[in-house]
Design a protein around this motif. Structure first.
Motif, PDB file in Angstrom:
ATOM      1  N   PRO A  65      -6.983  -1.919   0.885  1.00  0.00           N
ATOM      2  CA  PRO A  65      -6.731  -1.650  -0.537  1.00  0.00           C
ATOM      3  C   PRO A  65      -6.189  -2.868  -1.297  1.00  0.00           C
ATOM      4  CG  PRO A  65      -5.114  -0.537   0.850  1.00  0.00           C
ATOM      5  CD  PRO A  65      -6.125  -1.127   1.768  1.00  0.00           C
TER       6      PRO A  65
ATOM      7  N   GLN B 294      -4.726 -14.283   8.246  1.00  0.00           N
ATOM      8  CA  GLN B 294      -4.819 -13.039   9.011  1.00  0.00           C
ATOM      9  C   GLN B 294      -5.268 -11.838   8.174  1.00  0.00           C
ATOM     10  OE1 GLN B 294      -4.226 -13.179  12.211  1.00  0.00           O
ATOM     11  NE2 GLN B 294      -2.923 -14.954  12.514  1.00  0.00           N
ATOM     12  N   CYS B 295      -4.892 -11.789   6.917  1.00  0.00           N
ATOM     13  CA  CYS B 295      -5.042 -10.561   6.142  1.00  0.00           C
ATOM     14  C   CYS B 295      -6.167 -10.649   5.131  1.00  0.00           C
ATOM     15  CB  CYS B 295      -3.743 -10.243   5.419  1.00  0.00           C
ATOM     16  SG  CYS B 295      -2.258 -10.637   6.374  1.00  0.00           S
TER      17      CYS B 295
ATOM     18  N   LYS C 234      -0.698   3.498  -1.044  1.00  0.00           N
ATOM     19  CA  LYS C 234      -1.028   4.691  -0.251  1.00  0.00           C
ATOM     20  C   LYS C 234       0.116   5.066   0.674  1.00  0.00           C
ATOM     21  CE  LYS C 234      -5.495   4.850   1.214  1.00  0.00           C
ATOM     22  NZ  LYS C 234      -6.693   4.320   1.916  1.00  0.00           N
ATOM     23  N   ASN C 235       0.858   4.040   1.086  1.00  0.00           N
ATOM     24  CA  ASN C 235       1.913   4.278   2.071  1.00  0.00           C
ATOM     25  C   ASN C 235       3.299   3.964   1.515  1.00  0.00           C
ATOM     26  OD1 ASN C 235       0.114   4.639   4.632  1.00  0.00           O
ATOM     27  ND2 ASN C 235      -0.678   2.871   3.533  1.00  0.00           N
TER      28      ASN C 235
ATOM     29  N   CYS D 226      -9.597  -8.669   5.000  1.00  0.00           N
ATOM     30  CA  CYS D 226      -9.701  -7.280   4.541  1.00  0.00           C
ATOM     31  C   CYS D 226      -9.074  -7.062   3.167  1.00  0.00           C
ATOM     32  CB  CYS D 226      -9.018  -6.336   5.522  1.00  0.00           C
ATOM     33  SG  CYS D 226      -9.859  -6.230   7.094  1.00  0.00           S
ATOM     34  N   HIS D 227      -8.124  -7.918   2.808  1.00  0.00           N
ATOM     35  CA  HIS D 227      -7.427  -7.688   1.537  1.00  0.00           C
ATOM     36  C   HIS D 227      -7.790  -8.731   0.500  1.00  0.00           C
ATOM     37  CE1 HIS D 227      -4.889  -4.387   2.947  1.00  0.00           C
ATOM     38  NE2 HIS D 227      -4.710  -5.053   4.072  1.00  0.00           N
TER      39      HIS D 227
ATOM     40  N   VAL E 297      -1.463   1.495  10.141  1.00  0.00           N
ATOM     41  CA  VAL E 297      -1.701   2.859   9.668  1.00  0.00           C
ATOM     42  C   VAL E 297      -2.710   3.463  10.636  1.00  0.00           C
ATOM     43  CG1 VAL E 297      -2.454   4.324   7.757  1.00  0.00           C
ATOM     44  CG2 VAL E 297      -1.357   2.117   7.276  1.00  0.00           C
TER      45      VAL E 297
ATOM     46  N   MET F 234      -6.157  -0.968   9.493  1.00  0.00           N
ATOM     47  CA  MET F 234      -4.859  -1.650   9.409  1.00  0.00           C
ATOM     48  C   MET F 234      -4.121  -1.458  10.734  1.00  0.00           C
ATOM     49  SD  MET F 234      -2.969  -3.512   7.509  1.00  0.00           S
ATOM     50  CE  MET F 234      -1.286  -4.090   7.648  1.00  0.00           C
TER      51      MET F 234
HETATM   52  C1  HEC Z   1      -9.230  -5.311   9.531  1.00  0.00           C
HETATM   53  C2  HEC Z   1      -8.854  -5.141   8.150  1.00  0.00           C
HETATM   54  C3  HEC Z   1      -7.410  -5.388   7.775  1.00  0.00           C
HETATM   55  C4  HEC Z   1      -6.617  -6.482   8.054  1.00  0.00           C
HETATM   56  C5  HEC Z   1      -6.989  -7.730   8.830  1.00  0.00           C
HETATM   57  C6  HEC Z   1      -5.356  -6.238   7.406  1.00  0.00           C
HETATM   58  N1  HEC Z   1      -5.373  -5.035   6.773  1.00  0.00           N
HETATM   59 FE1  HEC Z   1      -3.871  -4.267   5.692  1.00  0.00          FE
HETATM   60  N2  HEC Z   1      -4.954  -2.600   5.403  1.00  0.00           N
HETATM   61  C7  HEC Z   1      -6.237  -2.385   5.809  1.00  0.00           C
HETATM   62  C8  HEC Z   1      -6.631  -1.035   5.454  1.00  0.00           C
HETATM   63  C9  HEC Z   1      -7.986  -0.393   5.714  1.00  0.00           C
HETATM   64  C10 HEC Z   1      -5.526  -0.452   4.827  1.00  0.00           C
HETATM   65  C11 HEC Z   1      -5.431   0.962   4.260  1.00  0.00           C
HETATM   66  C12 HEC Z   1      -4.727   1.855   5.242  1.00  0.00           C
HETATM   67  C13 HEC Z   1      -4.604   3.253   4.690  1.00  0.00           C
HETATM   68  O1  HEC Z   1      -5.625   3.874   4.486  1.00  0.00           O
HETATM   69  O2  HEC Z   1      -3.463   3.669   4.500  1.00  0.00           O
HETATM   70  C14 HEC Z   1      -4.506  -1.466   4.788  1.00  0.00           C
HETATM   71  C15 HEC Z   1      -3.266  -1.283   4.237  1.00  0.00           C
HETATM   72  C16 HEC Z   1      -2.333  -2.255   4.066  1.00  0.00           C
HETATM   73  C17 HEC Z   1      -1.092  -2.103   3.351  1.00  0.00           C
HETATM   74  C18 HEC Z   1      -0.641  -0.831   2.655  1.00  0.00           C
HETATM   75  C19 HEC Z   1      -1.396  -0.653   1.388  1.00  0.00           C
HETATM   76  C20 HEC Z   1      -1.091   0.669   0.712  1.00  0.00           C
HETATM   77  O3  HEC Z   1      -1.710   0.924  -0.300  1.00  0.00           O
HETATM   78  O4  HEC Z   1      -0.263   1.400   1.252  1.00  0.00           O
HETATM   79  C21 HEC Z   1      -0.444  -3.285   3.389  1.00  0.00           C
HETATM   80  C22 HEC Z   1       0.892  -3.626   2.749  1.00  0.00           C
HETATM   81  C23 HEC Z   1      -1.257  -4.183   4.162  1.00  0.00           C
HETATM   82  N3  HEC Z   1      -2.396  -3.521   4.556  1.00  0.00           N
HETATM   83  C24 HEC Z   1      -0.918  -5.500   4.455  1.00  0.00           C
HETATM   84  C25 HEC Z   1      -1.625  -6.261   5.333  1.00  0.00           C
HETATM   85  C26 HEC Z   1      -1.154  -7.537   5.818  1.00  0.00           C
HETATM   86  C27 HEC Z   1       0.153  -8.207   5.380  1.00  0.00           C
HETATM   87  C28 HEC Z   1      -2.086  -7.983   6.663  1.00  0.00           C
HETATM   88  C29 HEC Z   1      -2.059  -9.256   7.465  1.00  0.00           C
HETATM   89  C30 HEC Z   1      -0.955  -9.461   8.348  1.00  0.00           C
HETATM   90  C31 HEC Z   1      -3.149  -6.988   6.722  1.00  0.00           C
HETATM   91  N4  HEC Z   1      -2.832  -5.965   5.911  1.00  0.00           N
HETATM   92  C32 HEC Z   1      -4.305  -7.128   7.453  1.00  0.00           C
HETATM   93  C33 HEC Z   1      -7.034  -3.288   6.464  1.00  0.00           C
HETATM   94  C34 HEC Z   1      -6.600  -4.492   6.959  1.00  0.00           C
END
Ligand code: HEC
Length: 301
Positions: free
Chosen positions: A223, A208-209, A231-232, A212-213, A247, A252
């Protein structure tokens, strides 16, 4: 009797196939009765419908076969002249064909042309073929039944109503998905180091993640999750909060509707284990340095 059996031989494969199809339909229906949910009822309904259809075809085939057999017997008992006379007669199919296409022949067209003359265009008053008229009457009968069913007695729902019913049923189904009982929320959730849970978290993260990550957490559109900058906010509860609520105005999204609390805890815990892994090609740190000392739930204290 012997002859009957030997006559049946070529049909054996057909009969076997049909019987197996039968059995298959039965099995499918049984399989799905257990949960009795909305769509399984549909599956049962359509399986039964298929079964009824197959049975009807089967009965028809048997009837045709029996008729054919009777004919053989009858022909056998006929005298020579009778047989010749019988064979000279047009077959049932030919008779039907002629009846259903009963147009007045070309030779009679002279008599059929009406007297009018519209600038050289004349009207040929041949009647419509009976099969066409049959279909036409059928549509009238169908129309009457349709109006009775849908507008007078309202025994069946109209499209818009049916849409609402199905949406309600789907909503019901959705609400009845069992949610695990949990004794934590984003303010009390703690990191779990259970191997099975972390492995499950890894699976969720990669499916799932990772898009993007990155699978190793190094970050692409999202990020870098392997450094100490967040960031958070870092630590279990902040990460869980971000996963749960998303967010706003970023890619996200909130995962609350997709992952249940147990799964969110699994993936959040897994994210925490990525810290300090230093994968190659990771994105530069973003956000603020998170001091683990200030967070009693962090792993890397
Ligand atoms: C479509 C793209 C995308 C997907 C899929 C995604 N993320 Fe993210 N995620 C982001 C973005 C963009 C941010 C930055 C948000 C911000 O600017 O604060 C982020 C931020 C985060 C953060 C916080 C990072 C920080 O520096 O604060 C976490 C933890 C995180 N994601 C976990 C996950 C997890 C676990 C999953 C899967 C369940 C997931 N993400 C799926 C795009 C994605």
């Amino acid at each position: 009797m012997k002859q009957l059996i030997s006559n049946l031989k070529p049909f054996r494969r057909l009969i076997m196939t049909l019987t197996l199809m039968f059995a298959g339909g039965g099995l499918m229906a049984q399989d799905t009765t257990g949960s009795g949910t909305f769509w399984t009822q549909e599956v049962i309904f359509y399986s039964l419908l298929t079964l009824v259809f197959i049975t009807a075809v089967l009965v028809l085939l048997v009837a045709l076969y029996v008729l054919q057999m009777l004919k053989t017997f009858v022909l056998k008992d006929m005298s020579e002249e009778q047989r010749v006379a019988y064979e000279a007669e047009p077959g049932l199919f030919d008779k039907l064909w002629n009846k259903w296409n009963n147009l007045r022949p070309m030779e009679e067209e002279e008599a059929l042309i009406l007297d009018h003359d519209y600038d050289g265009i004349k009207e040929l008053d041949n009647h419509l073929p009976p099969w066409w008229k049959g279909l036409f009457y059928l549509t009238i009968v169908y129309g009457v039944i349709y109006i009775m069913v849908f507008h007078v007695f309202k025994t069946a729902p109209l499209q818009a109503e049916q849409y609402k019913l199905e949406m309600a049923a789907a909503e019901d189904l959705k609400n009845n998905i069992p949610q695990p009982e949990v004794d934590f929320d984003e303010n009390t959730v703690t990191f779990t180091d259970d191997t099975a849970e972390l492995l499950a978290g890894k699976g969720i993260f990669e499916s799932q993640c990772a898009i993007c990550h990155k699978a190793d957490g190094g970050g692409v559109a999202g990020p870098n999750l392997t450094d100490q900058y967040w960031k958070n906010g870092g630590g279990m509860q902040n990460i869980y909060k971000v996963v749960k609520n998303g967010v706003s105005n970023t890619a996200m999204i909130s995962w609350e509707t997709i992952l249940n609390p147990v799964k969110m805890r699994q993936v959040s815990s897994y994210v925490l284990t990525l810290e300090g892994t230093n994968p190659p090609g990771a994105k530069a740190p973003e956000g603020d340095l998170w001091e683990p000392e200030s967070d009693s739930t962090a792993v890397n204290q």
